[in-house]
Design an enzyme around this catalytic site. Structure first.
Site, short mmCIF file in Angstrom:
data_model
loop_
_atom_site.label_atom_id
_atom_site.label_comp_id
_atom_site.label_asym_id
_atom_site.label_seq_id
_atom_site.Cartn_x
_atom_site.Cartn_y
_atom_site.Cartn_z
N ASP A 193 5.94 4.89 5.18
CA ASP A 193 6.66 3.77 5.85
C ASP A 193 6.67 2.66 5.27
O ASP A 193 7.39 1.46 5.64
CB ASP A 193 6.26 3.82 7.30
CG ASP A 193 4.98 3.09 7.40
OD1 ASP A 193 3.96 3.34 6.60
OD2 ASP A 193 4.76 2.49 8.57
N HIS A 194 6.10 2.32 4.23
CA HIS A 194 6.17 1.26 3.31
C HIS A 194 6.87 1.40 2.04
O HIS A 194 7.44 0.50 1.32
CB HIS A 194 4.85 0.33 3.14
CG HIS A 194 4.27 -0.01 4.47
ND1 HIS A 194 4.07 -1.28 4.59
CD2 HIS A 194 3.85 0.81 5.62
CE1 HIS A 194 3.44 -1.25 5.80
NE2 HIS A 194 3.27 -0.35 6.32
N ASP B 122 -0.41 -3.52 6.31
CA ASP B 122 -1.00 -3.28 7.82
C ASP B 122 -2.61 -3.62 7.76
O ASP B 122 -3.27 -2.89 8.26
CB ASP B 122 -0.89 -1.63 7.92
CG ASP B 122 0.47 -1.12 8.05
OD1 ASP B 122 1.32 -1.91 8.46
OD2 ASP B 122 0.57 0.04 7.69
N HIS C 88 1.44 3.99 2.02
CA HIS C 88 1.86 4.88 3.15
C HIS C 88 3.42 4.83 3.19
O HIS C 88 4.09 3.78 2.71
CB HIS C 88 1.42 4.07 4.41
CG HIS C 88 0.01 4.35 4.52
ND1 HIS C 88 -0.87 3.71 5.60
CD2 HIS C 88 -0.65 5.43 4.27
CE1 HIS C 88 -1.86 4.26 5.61
NE2 HIS C 88 -2.00 5.19 4.61
N HIS D 141 4.45 -4.33 11.49
CA HIS D 141 4.66 -3.65 12.44
C HIS D 141 4.99 -4.53 13.85
O HIS D 141 4.29 -5.74 14.05
CB HIS D 141 3.75 -2.69 12.77
CG HIS D 141 3.78 -1.53 11.82
ND1 HIS D 141 4.62 -0.60 12.07
CD2 HIS D 141 3.10 -1.21 10.69
CE1 HIS D 141 4.55 0.50 11.20
NE2 HIS D 141 3.33 0.08 10.31
N HIS E 104 -7.40 -0.53 5.48
CA HIS E 104 -6.42 0.43 5.76
C HIS E 104 -6.15 1.42 4.70
O HIS E 104 -6.15 2.58 5.15
CB HIS E 104 -5.04 -0.40 6.16
CG HIS E 104 -4.00 0.19 6.68
ND1 HIS E 104 -3.97 0.84 7.97
CD2 HIS E 104 -2.88 0.65 6.15
CE1 HIS E 104 -3.13 1.61 8.25
NE2 HIS E 104 -1.94 1.52 7.15
N HIS F 299 0.86 -1.20 0.12
CA HIS F 299 0.15 -0.05 -0.14
C HIS F 299 0.93 1.20 -0.05
O HIS F 299 1.82 1.25 0.08
CB HIS F 299 -0.99 -0.04 1.12
CG HIS F 299 -0.40 -0.05 2.41
ND1 HIS F 299 0.36 -0.90 3.16
CD2 HIS F 299 -0.32 0.98 3.46
CE1 HIS F 299 0.92 -0.37 4.31
NE2 HIS F 299 0.29 0.71 4.68
#
Length: 274
Positions: free
Chosen positions: A72-73, A147, A70, A185, A126, A68
């Site tokens: 942090d990915h 996530d 975001h 995470h 998400h 996805h």
């Protein structure tokens, strides 16, 4: 810290594939699938730890897999591409400009350098375009779920609806019990504390809390988990259980006779403030 919890595969078409756990940021896990020579990275939010892992293990990056949009990915993708001009697999409808091979449910990812095939599932909730990657090799079932599903929990509903997320989690819960769950995470102990609040008499959950607490005391990852363990202990896969519904009603968060998806929504809203 870089761990390789899986080791060599047994009985699979490629019996030398492993998954490296690469911690990043405060609590992210990035995943490197490799055969000792070639590697594919899942959700490289930070290029630094991945480059270090590639160098220390003598690996060459051959593919990037994204779940996805975001940061942090995806944040490490440009830097990795500057060094390794490799294909970027990712969701067709999640707005990631770097994706060169757009994917949706029913597609298959074949990575010839690794002899690996992954099935793609749509798992919105998400984010609206979130996907997951599933390996269905008998005896070596893997799930890279970003996530959507966490150890003991699930992602927040930033874009999707409770109906979408519940359906996505039901889809993942239908995978074989021995499927290894590579989520993104280290939220496990926090998730399990919430799980115990909503299902205090779950003996399997109490045992899991003991085991996972022991791992964290040694600074060890609590993931990968397994679908079987999640089905037994994760309230977001167990939202239809009578004991959880009773606890939601008792806490004043759910009306008697509410639909299952309302129970799921109530769980997620409670976890948001827990």
């Amino acid at each position: 810290m870089i761990n390789s919890p899986q080791g060599a595969e047994s009985g699979a078409p490629r019996n030398d594939l492993s998954v490296l756990t690469v911690p990043a940021f405060k609590d992210n896990y990035l995943w490197l699938i490799h055969d000792g020579t070639h590697a594919a990275v899942v959700d490289p939010g930070d290029s630094g730890p991945i480059l270090d892992a590639l160098a220390s293990h003598g690996l060459t990056l051959t593919a990037i897999l994204l779940t996805h949009h975001h940061a942090d990915h995806t944040g490490g993708v440009p830097d990795l591409l500057a060094r390794f001009p490799v294909p970027v697999y990712g969701p067709r409808s999640d707005g990631i400009a770097a994706v060169t091979v757009p994917l949706a449910e029913g597609d298959r990812v074949t990575l010839p350098a690794l002899g690996l095939e992954l099935e793609v599932l749509d798992v919105p909730g998400h984010t609206l375009g979130h996907i997951a990657y599933v390996r269905r090799t008998p005896g070596r079932h893997w799930l890279f779920c970003g996530d959507t599903l966490f150890a003991g929990g699930c992602g927040r509903l930033f874009e999707g609806t409770p109906q979408q997320m519940a359906a996505s989690l039901d889809k993942l819960a239908s995978l074989p019990d021995d499927t290894q769950v590579y989520c993104a995470h280290e939220y496990t102990l926090s998730n399990l504390r919430f799980a115990q609040a909503v299902e205090p008499d779950n003996a399997a959950l109490a045992l899991r809390m003991r085991d996972e607490s022991a791992k964290r005391a040694l600074d060890l990852p609590t993931v990968p988990s397994s679908i079987g363990l999640e089905r037994a202990t994760n309230p977001f896969l167990r939202y239809r259980e009578a004991a959880i519904v009773r606890e939601l009603v008792k806490a004043g968060r759910l009306a008697e006779g509410a639909a299952p998806v309302q129970a799921f929504a109530a769980l997620r809203e409670w976890k948001n403030v827990f």
